[in-house]
Design a protein around this motif. Structure first.
Motif, PDB file in Angstrom:
ATOM      1  N   MET A  83      -4.293  11.773  -8.004  1.00  0.00           N
ATOM      2  CA  MET A  83      -3.003  11.216  -8.621  1.00  0.00           C
ATOM      3  C   MET A  83      -1.661  11.542  -7.967  1.00  0.00           C
ATOM      4  O   MET A  83      -0.956  10.665  -7.934  1.00  0.00           O
ATOM      5  CB  MET A  83      -3.118  12.282 -10.106  1.00  0.00           C
ATOM      6  CG  MET A  83      -2.039  11.465 -11.043  1.00  0.00           C
ATOM      7  SD  MET A  83      -2.142   9.636 -11.049  1.00  0.00           S
ATOM      8  CE  MET A  83      -3.644   9.534 -12.247  1.00  0.00           C
ATOM      9  N   LEU A  84      -1.819  12.804  -7.170  1.00  0.00           N
ATOM     10  CA  LEU A  84      -0.442  13.064  -6.535  1.00  0.00           C
ATOM     11  C   LEU A  84      -0.131  12.029  -5.626  1.00  0.00           C
ATOM     12  O   LEU A  84       1.084  11.542  -5.144  1.00  0.00           O
ATOM     13  CB  LEU A  84      -0.616  14.571  -6.107  1.00  0.00           C
ATOM     14  CG  LEU A  84       0.797  14.717  -5.049  1.00  0.00           C
ATOM     15  CD1 LEU A  84       1.982  15.005  -5.964  1.00  0.00           C
ATOM     16  CD2 LEU A  84       0.535  16.361  -4.492  1.00  0.00           C
ATOM     17  N   LEU A  85      -1.268  11.738  -4.683  1.00  0.00           N
ATOM     18  CA  LEU A  85      -1.192  10.913  -3.546  1.00  0.00           C
ATOM     19  C   LEU A  85      -0.908   9.223  -3.951  1.00  0.00           C
ATOM     20  O   LEU A  85      -0.002   8.686  -3.648  1.00  0.00           O
ATOM     21  CB  LEU A  85      -2.387  10.764  -2.726  1.00  0.00           C
ATOM     22  CG  LEU A  85      -2.586  12.069  -2.028  1.00  0.00           C
ATOM     23  CD1 LEU A  85      -3.882  11.796  -1.070  1.00  0.00           C
ATOM     24  CD2 LEU A  85      -1.538  12.320  -1.102  1.00  0.00           C
ATOM     25  N   LEU A  86      -1.451   8.987  -5.216  1.00  0.00           N
ATOM     26  CA  LEU A  86      -1.162   7.692  -5.766  1.00  0.00           C
ATOM     27  C   LEU A  86       0.308   7.356  -6.320  1.00  0.00           C
ATOM     28  O   LEU A  86       1.037   6.629  -5.899  1.00  0.00           O
ATOM     29  CB  LEU A  86      -2.077   7.455  -7.055  1.00  0.00           C
ATOM     30  CG  LEU A  86      -3.587   7.175  -6.606  1.00  0.00           C
ATOM     31  CD1 LEU A  86      -4.224   6.995  -7.910  1.00  0.00           C
ATOM     32  CD2 LEU A  86      -3.692   6.012  -5.710  1.00  0.00           C
ATOM     33  N   LEU A  87       0.868   8.625  -6.811  1.00  0.00           N
ATOM     34  CA  LEU A  87       2.155   8.666  -7.324  1.00  0.00           C
ATOM     35  C   LEU A  87       3.195   8.621  -6.199  1.00  0.00           C
ATOM     36  O   LEU A  87       4.022   7.611  -6.022  1.00  0.00           O
ATOM     37  CB  LEU A  87       2.624   9.758  -8.157  1.00  0.00           C
ATOM     38  CG  LEU A  87       1.713   9.618  -9.563  1.00  0.00           C
ATOM     39  CD1 LEU A  87       2.376  11.183 -10.252  1.00  0.00           C
ATOM     40  CD2 LEU A  87       2.322   8.648 -10.564  1.00  0.00           C
ATOM     41  N   VAL A  88       2.879   9.275  -5.056  1.00  0.00           N
ATOM     42  CA  VAL A  88       3.788   9.451  -3.833  1.00  0.00           C
ATOM     43  C   VAL A  88       3.823   8.004  -3.246  1.00  0.00           C
ATOM     44  O   VAL A  88       4.777   7.707  -2.562  1.00  0.00           O
ATOM     45  CB  VAL A  88       3.412  10.542  -3.129  1.00  0.00           C
ATOM     46  CG1 VAL A  88       4.090  10.520  -1.454  1.00  0.00           C
ATOM     47  CG2 VAL A  88       3.627  11.791  -3.853  1.00  0.00           C
ATOM     48  N   ALA A  89       2.657   7.233  -3.158  1.00  0.00           N
ATOM     49  CA  ALA A  89       2.401   6.060  -2.435  1.00  0.00           C
ATOM     50  C   ALA A  89       3.043   5.277  -3.081  1.00  0.00           C
ATOM     51  O   ALA A  89       3.643   4.282  -2.602  1.00  0.00           O
ATOM     52  CB  ALA A  89       0.865   5.818  -2.379  1.00  0.00           C
ATOM     53  N   PHE A  90       3.172   5.205  -4.652  1.00  0.00           N
ATOM     54  CA  PHE A  90       3.979   4.222  -5.316  1.00  0.00           C
ATOM     55  C   PHE A  90       5.534   4.591  -5.111  1.00  0.00           C
ATOM     56  O   PHE A  90       6.001   3.530  -4.940  1.00  0.00           O
ATOM     57  CB  PHE A  90       3.623   4.294  -6.788  1.00  0.00           C
ATOM     58  CG  PHE A  90       4.532   3.444  -7.640  1.00  0.00           C
ATOM     59  CD1 PHE A  90       4.199   2.206  -7.999  1.00  0.00           C
ATOM     60  CD2 PHE A  90       5.594   3.833  -8.492  1.00  0.00           C
ATOM     61  CE1 PHE A  90       4.972   1.690  -8.978  1.00  0.00           C
ATOM     62  CE2 PHE A  90       6.198   3.332  -9.264  1.00  0.00           C
ATOM     63  CZ  PHE A  90       5.798   1.972  -9.344  1.00  0.00           C
ATOM     64  N   ALA A  91       5.860   5.767  -5.104  1.00  0.00           N
ATOM     65  CA  ALA A  91       7.268   5.912  -4.808  1.00  0.00           C
ATOM     66  C   ALA A  91       7.657   5.508  -3.353  1.00  0.00           C
ATOM     67  O   ALA A  91       8.717   5.201  -3.183  1.00  0.00           O
ATOM     68  CB  ALA A  91       7.635   7.597  -4.994  1.00  0.00           C
ATOM     69  N   GLY A  92       6.725   5.654  -2.622  1.00  0.00           N
ATOM     70  CA  GLY A  92       6.779   5.314  -1.085  1.00  0.00           C
ATOM     71  C   GLY A  92       7.145   3.827  -0.951  1.00  0.00           C
ATOM     72  O   GLY A  92       8.060   3.654  -0.209  1.00  0.00           O
ATOM     73  N   GLY A  93       6.533   3.167  -1.860  1.00  0.00           N
ATOM     74  CA  GLY A  93       6.658   1.648  -1.857  1.00  0.00           C
ATOM     75  C   GLY A  93       8.108   1.212  -2.152  1.00  0.00           C
ATOM     76  O   GLY A  93       8.631   0.286  -1.785  1.00  0.00           O
ATOM     77  N   LEU A  94       8.368   2.114  -3.389  1.00  0.00           N
ATOM     78  CA  LEU A  94       9.657   1.617  -4.020  1.00  0.00           C
ATOM     79  C   LEU A  94      10.870   2.211  -2.943  1.00  0.00           C
ATOM     80  O   LEU A  94      11.844   1.372  -2.553  1.00  0.00           O
ATOM     81  CB  LEU A  94      10.134   2.832  -5.000  1.00  0.00           C
ATOM     82  CG  LEU A  94       9.222   2.444  -6.370  1.00  0.00           C
ATOM     83  CD1 LEU A  94       9.552   3.456  -7.436  1.00  0.00           C
ATOM     84  CD2 LEU A  94       9.701   1.025  -6.852  1.00  0.00           C
ATOM     85  N   LEU A  95      10.690   3.140  -2.155  1.00  0.00           N
ATOM     86  CA  LEU A  95      11.614   3.522  -1.016  1.00  0.00           C
ATOM     87  C   LEU A  95      11.630   2.697  -0.067  1.00  0.00           C
ATOM     88  O   LEU A  95      12.732   2.702   0.962  1.00  0.00           O
ATOM     89  CB  LEU A  95      11.480   4.742  -0.684  1.00  0.00           C
ATOM     90  CG  LEU A  95      11.883   5.960  -1.937  1.00  0.00           C
ATOM     91  CD1 LEU A  95      11.508   7.415  -1.330  1.00  0.00           C
ATOM     92  CD2 LEU A  95      13.383   6.192  -2.241  1.00  0.00           C
ATOM     93  N   THR A  96      10.539   2.251   0.395  1.00  0.00           N
ATOM     94  CA  THR A  96      10.194   1.294   1.537  1.00  0.00           C
ATOM     95  C   THR A  96      11.280   0.208   1.587  1.00  0.00           C
ATOM     96  O   THR A  96      11.729  -0.248   2.695  1.00  0.00           O
ATOM     97  CB  THR A  96       8.848   0.901   1.844  1.00  0.00           C
ATOM     98  OG1 THR A  96       8.031   1.981   1.777  1.00  0.00           O
ATOM     99  CG2 THR A  96       8.789  -0.004   3.020  1.00  0.00           C
TER     100      THR A  96
END
Length: 244
Positions: free
Chosen positions: A1-14
């Motif tokens: 779940m942590l990696l999924l949330l961080v991946a989603f946040a990474g997409g936002l920041l990208t």
């Protein structure tokens, strides 16, 4: 779940990274045309980005195409779509074809959705963001033929994160263009976007988009720190355990 949330946040920041700036003309084209175009672009982008991230090696082997061939196909589609925006008669013909291709009851044929899907698909092909450790690990696994359900979920989470600000930019652009002062100039504005898209496609032929990306990364090093969430110790531990 942590990696999924961080991946989603990474997409936002990208979307804030310098690598994204060269493809903005493609994204902003969603501000003009039919009401369904922004959603079509998002659908096309998510589909093509996830597919190519996870199965690029497989597609290249099965279809016998190189990565550059896919890029040339994206260039051709962008040229075609830019032409339809720049020439009203061609846009009308395309929308009529789209209305026939999609059932009328969907309401998507003539509202720009299909054209948006094509543009979004090309955006997924040319999208080369400043990828962080998580997506880099997924890409490495995919290239070695190790595509797991979790890797697919991480890729989708990242793509959804990217899609939200993309949609916001397009909807914001449409709201701006709907102001009374610009309403009477929409046709001319749409033609300008069409010309810009064609220029972008021609620039891709000569690798201008890649040159701009390289220059931005070299001259704006602070923006490369947008992957800070992915580089925290907790995320790195999860990454080593889940996506070795």
């Amino acid at each position: 779940m942590l990696l999924l949330l961080v991946a989603f946040a990474g997409g936002l920041l990208t979307v804030l990274s310098p690598c994204v700036l060269p493809v903005l003309p493609v994204l902003l084209s969603g501000a003009v045309g039919g009401r369904g175009r922004p959603l079509g672009i998002i659908a096309g982008f998510i589909g093509s980005f996830v597919l190519l991230t996870l199965f690029l090696a497989t597609l290249v082997n099965v279809l016998g195409l190189s990565v550059e061939a896919l890029r040339w196909g994206a260039v051709a589609l962008l040229l075609l779509f830019g032409l339809t925006l720049a020439v009203p008669a061609l846009q009308l013909r395309f929308e009529l074809l789209a209305a026939r291709a999609l059932p009328q009851r969907t309401g998507k044929g003539g509202d720009g959705f299909l054209g948006g899907v094509l543009v979004g698909a090309t955006l997924g092909v040319v999208w080369t963001p400043c990828v962080g450790p998580i997506l880099a690990s997924v890409t490495t696994l995919a290239l070695s033929g190790q595509v797991t359900g979790f890797a697919a979920a991480v890729t989708l989470a990242y793509a959804l994160g990217v899609a939200i600000p993309m949609l916001g930019v397009m909807w914001g652009g449409r709201k701006l263009l709907n102001r009374p002062a610009l309403m009477n100039r929409l046709n001319r504005i749409q033609q300008v976007f069409g010309v810009v898209l064609m220029l972008f496609a021609v620039g891709m032929v000569f690798g201008v988009d890649r040159q701009i990306q390289t220059a931005l990364v070299d001259n704006l090093p602070a923006l490369q720190q947008l992957t800070f969430l992915e580089e925290t110790p907790a995320v790195q531990r999860q990454l080593e355990q889940t996506l070795p």
